[in-house]
Design an enzyme around this catalytic site. Sequence first.
Site, mmCIF file in Angstrom:
data_model
loop_
_atom_site.group_PDB
_atom_site.id
_atom_site.type_symbol
_atom_site.label_atom_id
_atom_site.label_comp_id
_atom_site.label_asym_id
_atom_site.label_seq_id
_atom_site.Cartn_x
_atom_site.Cartn_y
_atom_site.Cartn_z
ATOM 1 N N HIS A 157 3.010 67.587 -55.832
ATOM 2 C CA HIS A 157 2.514 68.267 -54.637
ATOM 3 C C HIS A 157 3.311 69.521 -54.305
ATOM 4 C CE1 HIS A 157 -0.356 65.121 -53.176
ATOM 5 N NE2 HIS A 157 0.376 64.383 -53.995
ATOM 6 N N ASP A 365 5.773 77.259 -51.348
ATOM 7 C CA ASP A 365 5.043 76.052 -50.968
ATOM 8 C C ASP A 365 4.111 75.646 -52.094
ATOM 9 O OD1 ASP A 365 4.716 74.049 -49.109
ATOM 10 O OD2 ASP A 365 4.129 75.397 -47.502
#
Length: 466
Positions: A157, A365
Site C-alpha cells: 500500500h 504517498d
Amino acid sequence: MTRLIVVSNRVNPPTGAGEESVGGLAMALAAALREYSGLWFGWSGQSTPTFTGQLSMQKIEGVTAATIDLEESDVEEYYNGYANKTLWPLFHYRTDIAAYDRAFNEGYQRANRRFAETLRPLIEPDDLIWIHDYHLIPLARELRRLGLKNRMGFFLHVPWPAYQVFVTLPGHRQLVESMFDYDLVGFQTEDYRQAFEEYVLSEAGGEKVGDDLFKAFGRSVRVGAFPIGIDAPDFARLIKTNRARRMRDLMTACTVFRHLIVGVDRLDYSKGLEERFTGFERFLAADPDMRREVLMLQIAPVSRESVEAYQEIRARLDAISGRINGEYADVDWAPFRYVNKNYRRDELAGIYGAARIGLVTPLRDGMNLVAKEFVASQNPEDPGVLILSRFAGAARQMKEALLVNPNSPDEIADAIRRGLAMDKPERIRRWSALFDNVQREDVTAWRDAFVDALKGVEERRTALAS
C-alpha cells in the site's frame, strides 16, 4: 469452493452500526470476503506477556475475523521497531531517520513466523491468500516453509522506493528474495513497479520473462500495478447523510470567512504538513487582502505516539500553527484551525463538500485516498479545487488537479492563490475529469483486478511452461 484469505497487520471488518467510521478499504475487503466465504486474519492490537498463538474467532456482518495477541517484545520490535522505525521511513525516502537495529529485524522475522504458524491450520488447499503491506512481506516465505502450496498474492500500500534508496537497508536482498515466494506482487503505481523491476534486474541478477513475469533466486513472480480507489457508491451515499449535511452546514454557516481550505492527514512526517503550513503562511503574508477571506482547517489525528519522530513532528506543527495565528489572527477571527482528533467518514465528507480547496500535499504517498474522497464530495455545479502533491501515487491518475512540489512552500502558496481565483467553468471541467476517474477506478475495480490476476496465475504459468 475457493475461499479468499485476507491477511493484514490489523483486522477491521465493518460492524454494521456506525459503518461511516470504517474506511473504504475495509468495506471492499469485507465484501470480497463475503463473496468468497473467506477469512480475515491479523493482529488484534493487544499484547500479552508471553505469546500463546491463541486465536480469537468471530463473525461480523458475514465476515469471519481471526485475530491473535502479540507478545510485548513482538509489538516493540516487529511493529514499533522494524515496521514503523525502519521500513516506513525507508519506503517514504526518509533514510535520515530510519533505524537499522538487528533486534528490530529479528522481531520482524519472528512475528511473521508466528503469524504463519497460527494461520497455517486455518488454510484449505484451494484457498487464495492475499497478504497486505510492509508489515508482512516475509509471510509467504514462512507459509511456504510450512508446506503451503496455495496461490499467494501480496499488495504493497505504500511506495516502493528507488533502487538507490532501497539498497541502504541492511538485508535488502533477503527481503526481496522473500517476495519471490509470492505468485503475484502488486504495487500502487507503475513507477513503484518499475523501481522494483530495477532492483530485481540490477541488484538481484534477475531476468524479465514477458511483460510482467520476473525470475530471480531460482523462482518467479508476476508483478503488476493495481492503483487503489475509494468505494465511490458508498461515498456518494455518505455525502447525503444527515451527519454529512450538518457538518457541511456548520462549516459554511460562519460569516467571518468566504473560502474554506482543508487538509486531512494522519499526523506523520511523510505528509508534508510542515511545508503545507508554511505555504499557507506565505500565502497570508503575500495576499493581505485575502486574509479575512479564508480559513485553513487541518485535521491531523495523532498516531504512533511512542515513536520519537512522531513526537518531534507534533511539537514542530504546534509551533508553526501557533506562529501563524499569533501573526495573522484578530480578536474576532483566526485564519488557521489545527485539530488532532478523528472524525467519522460521513463528517469528513461534509467538511470536504464545504471546502473551496483541498490541500493534499504529502512528500511521498503510496496513493492517498483523501484526494479521491475530496473529489467525490464536491457539488458538481460549484466544485472545489484539488491541490495535489506530484509525489502522491494519486497524481498518476489525477492529472487535472493542481499538481505541486510539496517540498516548496512557495509553490503551495501559488497553488492556493490560483485555486481561489479559478473561475467556475474551469473548476467544473477539472472536477468532471477527476470524478470520472474516481468512479471508474474505485476500490471494487482494484479488488477485482487483483483477485482475478491472482486466480489466473496458475493458468498463466502452465501456459508459459508449455
